[in-house]
Design an enzyme around this catalytic site. Structure first.
Site, PDB file in Angstrom:
ATOM      1  N   ASP A   1       0.878  -1.176   0.000  1.00 20.12           N
ATOM      2  CA  ASP A   1       0.000   0.000   0.000  1.00 20.12           C
ATOM      3  C   ASP A   1       0.917   1.229   0.000  1.00 20.12           C
ATOM      4  O   ASP A   1       2.138   1.093  -0.164  1.00 20.12           O
ATOM      5  CB  ASP A   1      -0.921  -0.044   1.245  1.00 20.12           C
ATOM      6  CG  ASP A   1      -2.254   0.667   1.008  1.00 20.12           C
ATOM      7  OD1 ASP A   1      -2.234   1.772   0.434  1.00 20.12           O
ATOM      8  OD2 ASP A   1      -3.290   0.127   1.401  1.00 20.12           O
TER       9      ASP A   1
ATOM     10  N   ARG B   1       2.876 -27.692   1.506  1.00 22.43           N
ATOM     11  CA  ARG B   1       2.205 -28.938   1.135  1.00 22.43           C
ATOM     12  C   ARG B   1       3.074 -30.184   1.194  1.00 22.43           C
ATOM     13  O   ARG B   1       2.581 -31.241   1.606  1.00 22.43           O
ATOM     14  CB  ARG B   1       1.524 -28.769  -0.230  1.00 22.43           C
ATOM     15  CG  ARG B   1       0.251 -27.945  -0.120  1.00 22.43           C
ATOM     16  CD  ARG B   1      -0.195 -27.361  -1.434  1.00 22.43           C
ATOM     17  NE  ARG B   1       0.709 -26.304  -1.890  1.00 22.43           N
ATOM     18  CZ  ARG B   1       0.492 -25.547  -2.967  1.00 22.43           C
ATOM     19  NH1 ARG B   1      -0.595 -25.735  -3.696  1.00 22.43           N
ATOM     20  NH2 ARG B   1       1.336 -24.595  -3.300  1.00 22.43           N
TER      21      ARG B   1
HETATM   22  O1  C5P Z   1       2.589 -25.498  -0.113  1.00 21.91           O
HETATM   23  P1  C5P Z   1       3.812 -24.710  -0.561  1.00 21.91           P
HETATM   24  O2  C5P Z   1       5.128 -25.342  -0.134  1.00 21.91           O
HETATM   25  O3  C5P Z   1       3.763 -24.392  -2.041  1.00 21.91           O
HETATM   26  O4  C5P Z   1       3.676 -23.338   0.246  1.00 21.91           O
HETATM   27  C1  C5P Z   1       4.470 -22.217  -0.029  1.00 21.91           C
HETATM   28  C2  C5P Z   1       4.063 -21.091   0.876  1.00 21.91           C
HETATM   29  O5  C5P Z   1       4.891 -19.980   0.615  1.00 21.91           O
HETATM   30  C3  C5P Z   1       2.626 -20.621   0.687  1.00 21.91           C
HETATM   31  O6  C5P Z   1       2.142 -20.257   1.972  1.00 21.91           O
HETATM   32  C4  C5P Z   1       2.734 -19.377  -0.179  1.00 21.91           C
HETATM   33  O7  C5P Z   1       1.766 -18.410   0.096  1.00 21.91           O
HETATM   34  C5  C5P Z   1       4.118 -18.848   0.211  1.00 21.91           C
HETATM   35  N1  C5P Z   1       4.811 -18.062  -0.803  1.00 21.91           N
HETATM   36  C6  C5P Z   1       5.119 -18.542  -2.052  1.00 21.91           C
HETATM   37  N2  C5P Z   1       5.797 -17.749  -2.952  1.00 21.91           N
HETATM   38  C7  C5P Z   1       6.167 -16.514  -2.609  1.00 21.91           C
HETATM   39  C8  C5P Z   1       5.878 -16.027  -1.329  1.00 21.91           C
HETATM   40  C9  C5P Z   1       5.199 -16.834  -0.435  1.00 21.91           C
HETATM   41  O8  C5P Z   1       4.804 -19.694  -2.361  1.00 21.91           O
HETATM   42  N3  C5P Z   1       6.887 -15.783  -3.446  1.00 21.91           N
END
Ligand code: C5P
Length: 250
Positions: free
Chosen positions: A65, A212
């Site tokens: 923002d 995940r």
């Molecule tokens: O399940 P996974 O390992 O894909 O989760 C990745 C996490 O990191 C999620 O919470 C997602 O919102 C966060 N994230 C991302 N990429 C970014 C910043 C944050 O995947 N650039």
């Protein structure tokens, strides 16, 4: 002590799901990421609960923002005692600089430790085909990282694939937090610019955010321990090498 380079993403809707996973992972994991899905539904209580369990918290609310609003929002979030807060680098140099100095000033006033402030560069779910910036993604990420550093931030969130370029551009103290981590053979889901835990660390990541592959595993603790073993094989955590962790303190 758990290896605090691993941050497990708590992308749940309810505090009960959080408590189940945190209890299942037990002392194997000490650092958790609370993102918008969880925070918007469960609120501050879940952060307080994690703190009561002596866990560290990356509060991933990705503020974006005008400078004054982001600075005020971060100072409000400081009440929760998270260890890492973040903003979008696309908010610009002035926004980041205003945010960082407001946090420092506020923590000095309150006599509390200042949380680390890091910037989102380019989301790990975006690939080159859907990217509409003028620079290549990897070039834009490095530009954002340099801008964040110049604005006084402590580090960035990036894909593990760009960690090496950021490390070269921003030096060895800069935090590089990488989501988009997939152990060999794991489902990719909606992520695009991914790497294994091993490759991410070798490229200079300081923290790996993993959701995940741990949360959805049949045995989350076993999945976490396997990832931790891979991380330790590449480089033991500094605490095991007789040094204090230089990165995110309590
Ligand atoms: O399940 P996974 O390992 O894909 O989760 C990745 C996490 O990191 C999620 O919470 C997602 O919102 C966060 N994230 C991302 N990429 C970014 C910043 C944050 O995947 N650039």
């Amino acid at each position: 002590m758990a290896d605090e380079r691993l941050i497990v993403a708590l992308d749940f809707h309810t505090a009960d799901e959080v408590k189940n996973l945190v209890k299942t992972l037990g002392d194997s994991v000490n650092f958790y990421k609370v993102g918008m899905e969880l925070f918007y539904s469960a609120g501050a209580g879940v952060v307080e609960w994690l703190k009561s369990q002596d866990k560290k918290i990356f509060l991933d609310l990705k503020l974006h923002d005008i400078p004054n609003t982001v600075a005020g929002g971060l100072c409000s979030l400081m009440n929760l005692g998270a260890n890492i807060l973040n903003v979008h680098a696309a908010g610009g140099f002035t926004m980041m600089k205003t945010a960082a100095s407001a946090l420092h000033k506020e923590s000095e006033l309150r006599g509390v430790e200042c949380p680390k402030l890091i910037a989102i560069t380019v989301l790990t779910s975006i690939n080159q085909a859907e990217w509409c910036g003028a620079l290549k993604i990897s070039e834009q990420v490095v530009e954002f990282a340099k801008l964040a550093q110049a604005a006084g931030l402590d580090g960035v969130v990036s894909s593990p694939q760009e960690a090496k370029l950021i490390r070269e551009a921003c030096g060895k103290e800069f935090l590089i937090v990488t989501p988009g981590i997939r152990p060999a053979g794991a489902a990719i889901n909606d992520q695009q610019r991914i790497s294994t835990p091993r490759a991410a660390l070798l490229n200079g990541a300081t923290h790996l955010v993993i959701g995940r592959p741990i949360r959805s595993a049949e045995n989350p603790r076993e999945a976490a321990l396997k990832i931790l073993a891979e991380m330790e094989e590449v480089a033991p955590p500094l605490s095991k090498r007789g040094h204090a962790e230089p990165t995110v303190s309590a």
